[in-house]
Design a protein around this motif. Sequence first.
Motif, PDB file in Angstrom:
ATOM      1  N   GLU A 197       0.832  -1.205   0.000  1.00  0.00           N
ATOM      2  CA  GLU A 197       0.000   0.000   0.000  1.00  0.00           C
ATOM      3  C   GLU A 197       0.863   1.249   0.000  1.00  0.00           C
ATOM      4  OE1 GLU A 197      -4.176  -0.765   2.168  1.00  0.00           O
ATOM      5  OE2 GLU A 197      -2.475  -0.755   3.555  1.00  0.00           O
ATOM      6  N   ASN A 198       0.381   2.261  -0.696  1.00  0.00           N
ATOM      7  CA  ASN A 198       0.974   3.597  -0.643  1.00  0.00           C
ATOM      8  C   ASN A 198      -0.065   4.511  -0.002  1.00  0.00           C
ATOM      9  OD1 ASN A 198       2.329   5.980  -0.953  1.00  0.00           O
ATOM     10  ND2 ASN A 198       2.441   5.924  -3.176  1.00  0.00           N
ATOM     11  N   LEU A 199       0.153   4.852   1.255  1.00  0.00           N
ATOM     12  CA  LEU A 199      -0.791   5.640   2.035  1.00  0.00           C
ATOM     13  C   LEU A 199      -0.313   7.087   2.092  1.00  0.00           C
ATOM     14  CD1 LEU A 199      -1.354   3.103   4.960  1.00  0.00           C
ATOM     15  CD2 LEU A 199      -2.571   3.274   2.773  1.00  0.00           C
ATOM     16  N   ARG A 200      -1.160   8.012   1.601  1.00  0.00           N
ATOM     17  CA  ARG A 200      -0.743   9.408   1.463  1.00  0.00           C
ATOM     18  C   ARG A 200      -1.655  10.335   2.269  1.00  0.00           C
ATOM     19  NH1 ARG A 200      -0.111  11.799  -4.044  1.00  0.00           N
ATOM     20  NH2 ARG A 200      -2.350  11.448  -4.142  1.00  0.00           N
ATOM     21  N   SER A 201      -1.030  11.179   3.071  1.00  0.00           N
ATOM     22  CA  SER A 201      -1.752  12.232   3.780  1.00  0.00           C
ATOM     23  C   SER A 201      -1.480  13.571   3.096  1.00  0.00           C
ATOM     24  CB  SER A 201      -1.326  12.291   5.248  1.00  0.00           C
ATOM     25  OG  SER A 201       0.027  12.713   5.346  1.00  0.00           O
ATOM     26  N   LYS A 202      -2.271  14.570   3.453  1.00  0.00           N
ATOM     27  CA  LYS A 202      -2.172  15.872   2.784  1.00  0.00           C
ATOM     28  C   LYS A 202      -2.229  16.997   3.801  1.00  0.00           C
ATOM     29  CE  LYS A 202      -4.771  18.794  -0.461  1.00  0.00           C
ATOM     30  NZ  LYS A 202      -5.983  18.859  -1.340  1.00  0.00           N
ATOM     31  N   THR A 203      -1.430  18.030   3.585  1.00  0.00           N
ATOM     32  CA  THR A 203      -1.525  19.262   4.349  1.00  0.00           C
ATOM     33  C   THR A 203      -1.431  20.442   3.397  1.00  0.00           C
ATOM     34  OG1 THR A 203      -0.637  20.507   6.240  1.00  0.00           O
ATOM     35  CG2 THR A 203       0.955  19.426   4.822  1.00  0.00           C
ATOM     36  N   THR A 204      -2.200  21.489   3.672  1.00  0.00           N
ATOM     37  CA  THR A 204      -2.200  22.687   2.834  1.00  0.00           C
ATOM     38  C   THR A 204      -1.029  23.589   3.204  1.00  0.00           C
ATOM     39  OG1 THR A 204      -4.609  22.624   2.594  1.00  0.00           O
ATOM     40  CG2 THR A 204      -3.518  24.739   2.191  1.00  0.00           C
ATOM     41  N   ILE A 205      -0.356  24.124   2.205  1.00  0.00           N
ATOM     42  CA  ILE A 205       0.719  25.103   2.426  1.00  0.00           C
ATOM     43  C   ILE A 205       0.139  26.504   2.257  1.00  0.00           C
ATOM     44  CG2 ILE A 205       2.959  25.945   1.632  1.00  0.00           C
ATOM     45  CD1 ILE A 205       3.035  23.196   2.979  1.00  0.00           C
ATOM     46  N   ASP A 206       0.280  27.335   3.288  1.00  0.00           N
ATOM     47  CA  ASP A 206      -0.275  28.686   3.212  1.00  0.00           C
ATOM     48  C   ASP A 206       0.776  29.795   3.254  1.00  0.00           C
ATOM     49  OD1 ASP A 206       0.482  28.613   5.887  1.00  0.00           O
ATOM     50  OD2 ASP A 206      -1.563  28.419   6.637  1.00  0.00           O
ATOM     51  N   ARG A 207       2.042  29.424   3.501  1.00  0.00           N
ATOM     52  CA  ARG A 207       3.090  30.446   3.471  1.00  0.00           C
ATOM     53  C   ARG A 207       4.458  29.795   3.317  1.00  0.00           C
ATOM     54  NH1 ARG A 207       1.405  29.878   8.695  1.00  0.00           N
ATOM     55  NH2 ARG A 207       3.000  29.629  10.323  1.00  0.00           N
ATOM     56  N   VAL A 208       5.431  30.613   3.004  1.00  0.00           N
ATOM     57  CA  VAL A 208       6.807  30.166   2.816  1.00  0.00           C
ATOM     58  C   VAL A 208       7.723  31.060   3.634  1.00  0.00           C
ATOM     59  CG1 VAL A 208       8.694  29.936   1.162  1.00  0.00           C
ATOM     60  CG2 VAL A 208       6.387  29.220   0.513  1.00  0.00           C
ATOM     61  N   ASN A 209       8.615  30.433   4.390  1.00  0.00           N
ATOM     62  CA  ASN A 209       9.616  31.169   5.156  1.00  0.00           C
ATOM     63  C   ASN A 209      10.977  31.002   4.486  1.00  0.00           C
ATOM     64  OD1 ASN A 209       7.645  31.705   7.172  1.00  0.00           O
ATOM     65  ND2 ASN A 209       8.045  29.715   8.100  1.00  0.00           N
ATOM     66  N   GLY A 210      11.693  32.094   4.323  1.00  0.00           N
ATOM     67  CA  GLY A 210      12.980  32.001   3.643  1.00  0.00           C
ATOM     68  C   GLY A 210      13.921  33.119   4.022  1.00  0.00           C
ATOM     69  N   TYR A 211      15.014  33.203   3.294  1.00  0.00           N
ATOM     70  CA  TYR A 211      16.041  34.227   3.531  1.00  0.00           C
ATOM     71  C   TYR A 211      16.534  34.725   2.178  1.00  0.00           C
ATOM     72  CZ  TYR A 211      20.424  36.402   4.967  1.00  0.00           C
ATOM     73  OH  TYR A 211      21.450  37.299   5.155  1.00  0.00           O
ATOM     74  N   ASP A 212      16.604  36.037   2.058  1.00  0.00           N
ATOM     75  CA  ASP A 212      17.188  36.631   0.855  1.00  0.00           C
ATOM     76  C   ASP A 212      18.405  37.460   1.260  1.00  0.00           C
ATOM     77  OD1 ASP A 212      16.157  38.978   1.937  1.00  0.00           O
ATOM     78  OD2 ASP A 212      14.416  39.006   0.587  1.00  0.00           O
ATOM     79  N   ASN A 213      18.880  38.273   0.369  1.00  0.00           N
ATOM     80  CA  ASN A 213      20.107  39.019   0.640  1.00  0.00           C
ATOM     81  C   ASN A 213      19.948  40.066   1.731  1.00  0.00           C
ATOM     82  OD1 ASN A 213      21.520  37.591  -1.320  1.00  0.00           O
ATOM     83  ND2 ASN A 213      20.883  38.998  -2.955  1.00  0.00           N
ATOM     84  N   THR A 214      18.719  40.425   2.044  1.00  0.00           N
ATOM     85  CA  THR A 214      18.491  41.473   3.049  1.00  0.00           C
ATOM     86  C   THR A 214      18.045  40.913   4.390  1.00  0.00           C
ATOM     87  OG1 THR A 214      16.209  41.756   2.304  1.00  0.00           O
ATOM     88  CG2 THR A 214      17.900  43.119   1.247  1.00  0.00           C
ATOM     89  N   GLY A 215      17.637  39.647   4.442  1.00  0.00           N
ATOM     90  CA  GLY A 215      17.201  39.051   5.700  1.00  0.00           C
ATOM     91  C   GLY A 215      16.106  38.032   5.488  1.00  0.00           C
ATOM     92  N   THR A 216      15.442  37.667   6.586  1.00  0.00           N
ATOM     93  CA  THR A 216      14.375  36.671   6.502  1.00  0.00           C
ATOM     94  C   THR A 216      13.099  37.291   5.938  1.00  0.00           C
ATOM     95  OG1 THR A 216      13.694  37.131   8.777  1.00  0.00           O
ATOM     96  CG2 THR A 216      15.323  35.389   8.446  1.00  0.00           C
ATOM     97  N   PHE A 217      12.269  36.442   5.360  1.00  0.00           N
ATOM     98  CA  PHE A 217      11.003  36.926   4.809  1.00  0.00           C
ATOM     99  C   PHE A 217       9.945  35.837   4.922  1.00  0.00           C
ATOM    100  CE2 PHE A 217      12.890  34.656   1.271  1.00  0.00           C
ATOM    101  CZ  PHE A 217      11.814  34.014   0.678  1.00  0.00           C
ATOM    102  N   GLN A 218       8.693  36.254   4.829  1.00  0.00           N
ATOM    103  CA  GLN A 218       7.551  35.353   4.733  1.00  0.00           C
ATOM    104  C   GLN A 218       6.764  35.700   3.489  1.00  0.00           C
ATOM    105  OE1 GLN A 218       4.970  35.149   8.128  1.00  0.00           O
ATOM    106  NE2 GLN A 218       6.166  33.528   9.085  1.00  0.00           N
ATOM    107  N   ASP A 219       6.412  34.675   2.726  1.00  0.00           N
ATOM    108  CA  ASP A 219       5.666  34.869   1.493  1.00  0.00           C
ATOM    109  C   ASP A 219       4.366  34.073   1.594  1.00  0.00           C
ATOM    110  OD1 ASP A 219       4.821  35.456  -1.026  1.00  0.00           O
ATOM    111  OD2 ASP A 219       6.346  34.273  -2.079  1.00  0.00           O
TER     112      ASP A 219
END
Length: 247
Positions: free
Chosen positions: A102-124
């Motif tokens: 069996e291949n059992l798959r769960s799901k979660t929704t992505i509502d934002r992205v956390n990252g880092y650019d040249n100026t600092g951290t950001f949320q998208d």
Amino acid sequence: MLRLEPKLFEMKKLVLLLITIQITNLSFGQSTESILALNSGLFSFHGVSAEKSSQINLASNGSTGYTNNPFGAKNGLSYGLSYQIQHVSRGNFMTGISVGYENLRSKTTIDRVNGYDNTGTFQDVASGQTYLSNKFINAFPFLGYRIKCNQFSIDLIGGLDIGYLLSSREKGEATGVNGKTYSTSLDRTGIKTDLRPRVQLAVVYGKIGAYAGYAYGLSNYRSRWVGGRNECNAELIRFGILYKMKG
């Protein structure tokens, strides 16, 4: 945190004994049936650590990363294949075992992205989803009872799924408001086995039938995580078709 390991060990020994007894019973039965089954299902996680939504945390390259919590509380579509052998006594009592993949798959929704650019951290703010794909070899020893109704037979069975986890991998994708696409692909294999009490109903006409069942996992998929409350168990609703090859 759930502490199920000692109980799981004792249950595994009990299940092995049950399998041995069932195989012995099958070898002495004249009314033995063999069945091939294809199934789909809805798989998800439950518990305080399962979430319907999460975020992607980006690596330094800015486009890939990992899902903060991949254990989704939303249903993912799953699939499997199994072979079942069972003995039906003169009193319509049943004993048997099913084995399969069996291949059992769960799901979660992505509502934002956390990252880092040249100026600092950001949320998208983003829109997407992550699926956690859990590939199992599964054994299901069971007991049951058959009800005969005209040319139909109705099988009510119950037992214990013994799932051996081959791999667990998250795969996610989300698009930010800026139009940029972010992705994840990461191994999440943790536990090795999951024991799931299971009930199932099958309706058979001739050699063709359909079935539906429900199983709930006893293993905590976040038992090795640290920090906070880590309680996460699997839930599966199965439905499928079967073909009786013998019997």
